[in-house]
Design a protein around this motif. Structure first.
Motif, mmCIF file in Angstrom:
data_model
loop_
_atom_site.group_PDB
_atom_site.id
_atom_site.type_symbol
_atom_site.label_atom_id
_atom_site.label_comp_id
_atom_site.label_asym_id
_atom_site.label_seq_id
_atom_site.Cartn_x
_atom_site.Cartn_y
_atom_site.Cartn_z
ATOM 1 N N LEU A 193 -12.059 -50.662 -33.278
ATOM 2 C CA LEU A 193 -11.771 -50.610 -34.707
ATOM 3 C C LEU A 193 -12.485 -49.430 -35.360
ATOM 4 C CD1 LEU A 193 -12.066 -54.418 -35.514
ATOM 5 C CD2 LEU A 193 -9.955 -53.063 -35.590
ATOM 6 N N ILE A 208 -9.208 -56.059 -42.566
ATOM 7 C CA ILE A 208 -8.611 -55.233 -41.515
ATOM 8 C C ILE A 208 -7.321 -54.635 -42.057
ATOM 9 C CG2 ILE A 208 -7.531 -55.261 -39.233
ATOM 10 C CD1 ILE A 208 -9.539 -57.276 -38.325
ATOM 11 N N GLU A 210 -4.171 -51.315 -41.642
ATOM 12 C CA GLU A 210 -3.327 -50.707 -40.616
ATOM 13 C C GLU A 210 -3.581 -49.214 -40.461
ATOM 14 O OE1 GLU A 210 1.433 -50.451 -39.738
ATOM 15 O OE2 GLU A 210 0.677 -52.263 -40.703
ATOM 16 N N VAL A 228 -7.229 -50.951 -37.599
ATOM 17 C CA VAL A 228 -6.756 -51.033 -36.213
ATOM 18 C C VAL A 228 -6.465 -49.607 -35.721
ATOM 19 C CG1 VAL A 228 -5.794 -53.323 -36.543
ATOM 20 C CG2 VAL A 228 -4.343 -51.333 -36.924
ATOM 21 N N GLN A 238 -2.369 -54.154 -30.015
ATOM 22 C CA GLN A 238 -3.563 -54.862 -30.490
ATOM 23 C C GLN A 238 -4.536 -55.160 -29.352
ATOM 24 O OE1 GLN A 238 -3.523 -54.627 -33.617
ATOM 25 N NE2 GLN A 238 -1.320 -54.233 -33.769
ATOM 26 N N TRP A 240 -7.156 -53.804 -28.767
ATOM 27 C CA TRP A 240 -8.532 -53.652 -29.228
ATOM 28 C C TRP A 240 -9.226 -55.000 -29.378
ATOM 29 C CZ3 TRP A 240 -9.503 -56.320 -33.651
ATOM 30 C CH2 TRP A 240 -8.416 -56.633 -34.461
ATOM 31 N N ALA A 267 1.823 -57.491 -36.276
ATOM 32 C CA ALA A 267 0.390 -57.307 -35.997
ATOM 33 C C ALA A 267 -0.431 -58.430 -36.609
ATOM 34 C CB ALA A 267 -0.071 -55.951 -36.528
ATOM 35 N N ILE A 271 -2.921 -60.899 -34.538
ATOM 36 C CA ILE A 271 -4.357 -60.926 -34.832
ATOM 37 C C ILE A 271 -4.810 -62.330 -35.195
ATOM 38 C CG2 ILE A 271 -6.136 -60.092 -36.420
ATOM 39 C CD1 ILE A 271 -4.488 -57.454 -36.584
#
Length: 612
Positions: A193, A208, A210, A228, A238, A240, A267, A271
């Motif tokens: 991140l 969070i 984009e 992200v 995703q 991460w 997304a 998440i």
């Protein structure tokens, strides 16, 4: 004791239950006065200006009136120890004896490279095109400096840092060719991140976004934010999450403010599934993204209201039919017959599908290969379909389970050392082992499974077997509770549970056991979505002994498989049936026809062997 990841609120509540013991530990020079622990300051001096509530609803709340400090016991831990929140949480959990659940991960993990800063990357110049562009997006010089943004010609350079360590780099051009961004990133770097360098050490909430500029915009407005690395979408976009999962433990609430388009919504869903709906909320901004909020001069009270009204995705018990509109449309667009992981043989590909939220009970006589066949099906799912599995095999050491799967993947009994490594490399990030031999604690196992589903996106869990979950053979009530918990877990995490359950003893191995023969009573198979029996063709094996004596076997046996996989229940489609399979003892592969031969599931060449 083993715990899945804990939020700061959960941990401070655990500390508050032992408020006096914690206060005594952190401020040993203080003393109790009534319902408070009194001390001079957070540095341990004696006195009375600092008070810690020890009882009631305010247990753990403290205030130092002379220094204008206060908070809960985690804040006190930070102040006394002089550390950040993440360190305080780790230290407090260790003090409480709380052990975070961890899985045995493959030894050969993917190696990421820390990027080297190219000579062309420069500190931002006051009047450079990049600096002017960032200012045009409403960002102040202080914000730009805090996030340590740099420039490379006409490219913005975003450094992804953890502490002082550079983990990932991303370039975005300020020029748009045909309206498209020019984006590149450092090669073979760990996905993570953006924005950790700007997060206050005591922050317990985070947003969070984009995009990097959106994270900077939110931070400038007073909302600590991270971005992200790969934009919207799901799956690999995703990835991460597994690398940042533990680092996000420090936040009680994670606000999601991604773009309001298909990719952003995908997304957001991914998440929430991985990080947990209990601490993720969706912020519906009055503009497309955070930078438009900043440049649009949206009043502070409007933004505050957006955060206050952020949507929680906690399950509701009473829901309007309209809430299921998309699900119903999707059900018709994607029939259940073709949903989920298929079987590996063309002739039976759609006989049974292993769908998310379902549980399959696998049964069969001892020694008939149910675990071996299940492992082969899982292996093909990993290699051919990209599925992720976690195996809890309490009846067999992990090294033996993996050795058998390596043999199946190679299609041969004795693969070369380099090939073994190649297969293990292929399984890395696809397969995890719950490393437990003998009786397992179901609570601890499910905590580990939940961790694997959230952090790594594991979609299939093999429990081998029910008898190793600490349950008595005749304790049917406990077994019913266990299957109930497993099926509930499958629904909650949207995963598939494969449960191995033995049949009752003392029956005839010449016939396959049916679902009523499963040890534990009808409750096990009633609650399962699917029931599969694995049966070795014992009559055929006895008939095959004639070949050793120069005799011919009866023709009917030549067409029969060595093994039958029998689907005796399938709730989703109602389809039942059996698959005849031929077993190759050298590779442990199960073949669809007697004329088929074992084939490698993971490709490997002599050139690779020489290089290894």
């Amino acid at each position: 004791m083993g715990e899945s990841s804990m939020t700061p609120s959960e941990l401070k509540d655990r500390l508050a239950q032992r408020a006096e013991t914690v206060a005594t530990y952190l401020l040993p020079n203080g003393k109790r006065e009534g319902h408070e622990w009194r001390a001079g300051d957070v540095h341990g001096a004696s006195g009375k200006s600092l008070g810690v509530h020890l009882t009631g609803d305010k247990a753990g709340v403290w205030c130092d009136f002379s220094a204008d400090q206060g908070g809960d016991l985690l804040d006190l831990w930070c102040a006394v120890k002089g550390c950040d929140l993440k360190t305080a949480m780790d230290d407090a959990k260790d003090w409480l004896g709380i052990r975070d659940v961890k899985l045995s991960e493959p030894k050969r993990q993917k190696t990421y490279k820390r990027p080297e800063r190219p000579a062309s990357v420069k500190r931002l110049q006051p009047s450079s095109p990049v600096m002017e562009y960032l200012r045009s997006r409403g960002l102040t010089d202080q914000t730009i400096q805090t996030f340590r943004v740099a420039e490379d010609g006409r490219d913005i350079v975003f450094p992804y840092l953890r502490g002082s360590e550079l983990v990932f780099m991303k370039w975005i051009g300020i020029d748009r060719k045909d309206g498209k961004k020019k984006i590149r990133a450092s090669a073979e770097s760990e996905p993570c991140l953006f924005g950790w360098q700007a997060i206050p050490s005591t922050a317990r909430t985070v947003t969070i976004t984009e995009g990097e500029i959106d994270a900077m915009s939110a931070s400038q407005a007073g909302y600590p934010a991270l971005s992200v690395p790969f934009g919207g979408g799901e799956g690999e976009k995703q990835r991460w999450i597994e690398h940042e999962f533990d680092n996000l433990d420090r936040f009680d609430m994670i606000y999601l403010a991604l773009d309001n388009d298909d990719q952003g919504r995908a997304a957001t869903k991914e998440i929430i599934k991985r990080l947990g709906r209990e601490r993720c909320s969706i912020v519906e901004l009055p503009s497309k993204d955070w930078n438009e909020v900043l440049t649009g001069m949206i009043p502070d009270e409007v933004i505050e209201r957006c955060y206050k009204n952020a949507k929680s995705l906690d399950p509701e018990k009473l829901v309007s039919v309209d809430a299921f509109r998309d699900d119903v449309q999707n059900e018709f667009a994607n029939p259940v017959e073709v949903a989920g992981m298929p079987l590996p043989w063309d002739k039976a590909r759609d006989l049974l599908r292993f769908r998310p939220t379902e549980t399959t009970v696998w049964t069969g006589w001892n020694g008939h290969g149910k675990s071996q066949l299940l492992g082969f099906i899982g292996l093909t799912g990993m290699v051919k379909e990209g599925e992720k599995f976690c195996i809890a095999s309490m009846e067999m050491p992990a090294k033996r389970t993996l050795s058998r799967m390596v043999r199946q993947a190679a299609g041969t009994n004795s693969p070369a050392s380099g090939y073994i490594d190649g297969i293990l490399d292929a399984l890395t990030s696809k397969l995890w082992i719950y490393d437990q031999m003998g009786s397992a604690n179901l609570d601890e196992m499910l905590a580990a499974f939940k961790y694997a589903a959230k952090r790594y996106g594991v979609g299939h869990f093999i429990v081998d077997s029910l008898s190793k979950c600490g349950l008595g053979e005749e304790d049917y009530d406990a077994q019913k509770r266990a299957i109930d918990r497993l099926t509930s877990f499958a629904h909650e995490m949207e995963v598939h549970i494969h449960l191995v359950a033995h049949p009752r003893k003392g029956m005839d191995e010449d016939r396959p056991p049916n679902k009523l023969d499963v040890r534990g009573g009808a409750a096990l198979t009633d609650m399962a979505d699917n029931v599969v029996t694995v049966w070795r063709n014992k009559p055929k094996e006895r008939e095959a002994e004639k070949l050793h004596h120069g005799e011919e076997i009866e023709p009917k046996y030549q067409e029969q498989g060595d093994v039958r996989m029998i689907v005796s229940k399938q709730r989703a489609t109602g389809q039942e049936g059996s698959v005849a399979l031929w077993f190759d003892s050298m590779s442990n592969q199960y073949l669809g026809k007697p004329t088929h031969r074992p084939t490698p599931l993971v490709s490997w060449s002599s050139r690779q062997e020489a290089a290894a």
